[in-house]
Design an enzyme around this catalytic site. Structure first.
Site, short mmCIF file in Angstrom:
data_model
loop_
_atom_site.label_atom_id
_atom_site.label_comp_id
_atom_site.label_asym_id
_atom_site.label_seq_id
_atom_site.Cartn_x
_atom_site.Cartn_y
_atom_site.Cartn_z
CB SER A 1 -12.75 2.48 3.09
OG SER A 1 -12.69 1.25 2.08
CD GLU B 1 -5.73 -7.11 0.51
OE1 GLU B 1 -4.56 -7.18 0.54
OE2 GLU B 1 -6.64 -6.41 0.69
N GLY C 1 -5.04 0.96 4.82
CA GLY C 1 -4.47 0.35 3.42
C GLY C 1 -4.32 1.90 2.66
N GLY C 2 -5.07 1.94 1.52
CA GLY C 2 -4.88 3.06 0.53
C GLY C 2 -4.47 4.41 1.13
N GLY D 1 -10.73 -1.47 0.74
CA GLY D 1 -10.50 -0.96 -0.64
C GLY D 1 -11.68 -0.69 -1.55
CG HIS E 1 -4.80 -8.54 5.25
ND1 HIS E 1 -5.27 -8.45 4.05
CD2 HIS E 1 -4.75 -7.27 5.69
CE1 HIS E 1 -5.88 -7.32 4.02
NE2 HIS E 1 -5.45 -6.46 4.65
CD GLU F 1 -7.75 -4.91 7.72
OE1 GLU F 1 -7.49 -3.64 7.59
OE2 GLU F 1 -7.28 -5.93 7.14
CG ASN G 1 -1.32 -3.47 4.57
OD1 ASN G 1 -0.12 -3.71 3.98
ND2 ASN G 1 -2.36 -4.62 4.51
CD1 TRP G 2 2.66 1.79 3.26
CD2 TRP G 2 4.37 1.82 2.25
NE1 TRP G 2 3.38 2.90 3.64
CE2 TRP G 2 4.59 2.79 3.04
CE3 TRP G 2 5.69 1.20 1.41
CZ2 TRP G 2 5.84 3.42 3.07
CZ3 TRP G 2 6.82 1.99 1.67
CH2 TRP G 2 6.80 3.12 2.32
CE LYS G 3 -4.78 -3.31 1.93
NZ LYS G 3 -5.85 -3.89 1.50
P1 13P Z 1 -7.94 -0.10 2.77
O1 13P Z 1 -7.91 1.04 3.89
O2 13P Z 1 -7.48 0.38 1.42
O3 13P Z 1 -9.46 -0.37 2.61
O4 13P Z 1 -7.30 -1.13 3.01
C1 13P Z 1 -7.59 -1.93 4.49
C2 13P Z 1 -6.50 -3.11 4.79
O5 13P Z 1 -7.00 -4.00 4.01
C3 13P Z 1 -5.62 -2.65 5.65
O6 13P Z 1 -4.78 -4.05 6.10
#
Ligand code: 13P
Length: 259
Positions: free
Chosen positions: A219, A104, A240-241, A180, A102, A174, A9-11
């Site tokens: 993470s 967020e 994510g990251g 993050g 998600h 998650e 997920n590149w966000k």
């Molecule tokens: P991180 O891997 O950056 O913690 O993000 C996880 C995430 O929200 C993937 O959707």
């Protein structure tokens, strides 16, 4: 045997140049890890919507066996919903799935359970797989409410679906406190929640519980992925990251594929 899935997920990151460079580097890492050997592994890239056509074109050009998914979808079919992107538009651009719920989106953009249900239904109606995200906040975990929160988020969706409609559904646990932050749930904590989630699904259908893919997210990186993938109810990762670094993302795919 359940499929294994790694989704990046590149966000809200990247642009056209990033997408081109990324796919080129990812293809090189894909080849060096021989990711093709893992026939049970599916890899998704989940870029911002505006980058989807470009990413898809780069994937096609480099002959990569990678799927593209949306980060979000409208809860409506079509019409006067300025700024929204429908499931049929995602389908038109070859997306096979989309994230729904998600944390967020739930925390920052008001995605309530009812909105999540509408989005899941839109995706299923177009033959796309919803990746339903579940997870508790730190406060909820500290108050001993983690299981109750996750159960409620899951049941509210499962209750609206027939078992036969759930074939394309996958889940992603998650924990919000692990997203993050560099804090991952321990493999044991993650496994315990995944087992709990699978049990909730089993209460609806034992067969579905056996088949449904449950990803872990929060993470995840190449250093902690292996111990997570060794857990029996963890079928892959929503990253994510670390998914923004193509070589690291490919390493996570490799660790998942061989697990
Ligand atoms: P991180 O891997 O950056 O913690 O993000 C996880 C995430 O929200 C993937 O959707």
């Amino acid at each position: 045997m359940r499929p294994k899935v790694v989704a990046g997920n590149w966000k809200m990151n990247g642009d056209q140049a990033f997408s081109r460079d990324y796919i080129k580097s990812f293809k090189a890492s894909w080849d060096s890890y021989s990711l093709k050997q893992y026939s049970g592994l599916s890899v998704f890239i989940i870029p911002p919507a505006i980058l989807i056509p470009g990413v898809q074109a780069c994937i096609d050009d480099s002959d990569l066996d990678v799927l593209v998914a949306g980060q979000n979808v409208a809860g409506y079919e079509s019409g006067a919903y300025t700024g929204e992107i429908s499931a049929s538009m995602l389908h038109d651009f070859s997306c096979k799935a989309a994230l729904v719920g998600h944390s967020e989106r739930r925390a920052l953009f008001g995605d309530t359970d009812n909105i999540v249900i509408d989005k899941v239904k839109q995706l299923l109606a177009r033959g796309l797989g919803p990746i339903l995200c579940l997870g508790e906040s730190l406060e909820e975990r500290e108050q001993g409410l983690a299981e109750r929160v996750v159960k409620a988020q899951l049941e509210v969706v499962l209750d609206t679906l027939e078992v036969s409609e759930c074939a394309l559904l996958s889940l992603a646990y998650e924990p919000v406190w692990a997203i993050g932050t560099g804090k991952t749930a321990t493999p044991e904590e993650a496994q315990a929640m995944h087992e709990f989630i699978r049990q909730i699904v089993a209460d609806k259908s034992v067969e579905l519980a056996e088949e449904i893919v449950i990803l872990y997210g929060g993470s995840v990186n190449s250093a902690n992925a292996d111990s997570l993938f060794r857990q029996k109810d963890i079928d892959g990762a929503l990253v994510g990251g670390a998914s923004l670094k193509p070589d690291e993302f490919a390493e996570i795919c490799h660790l998942c594929g061989r697990s």
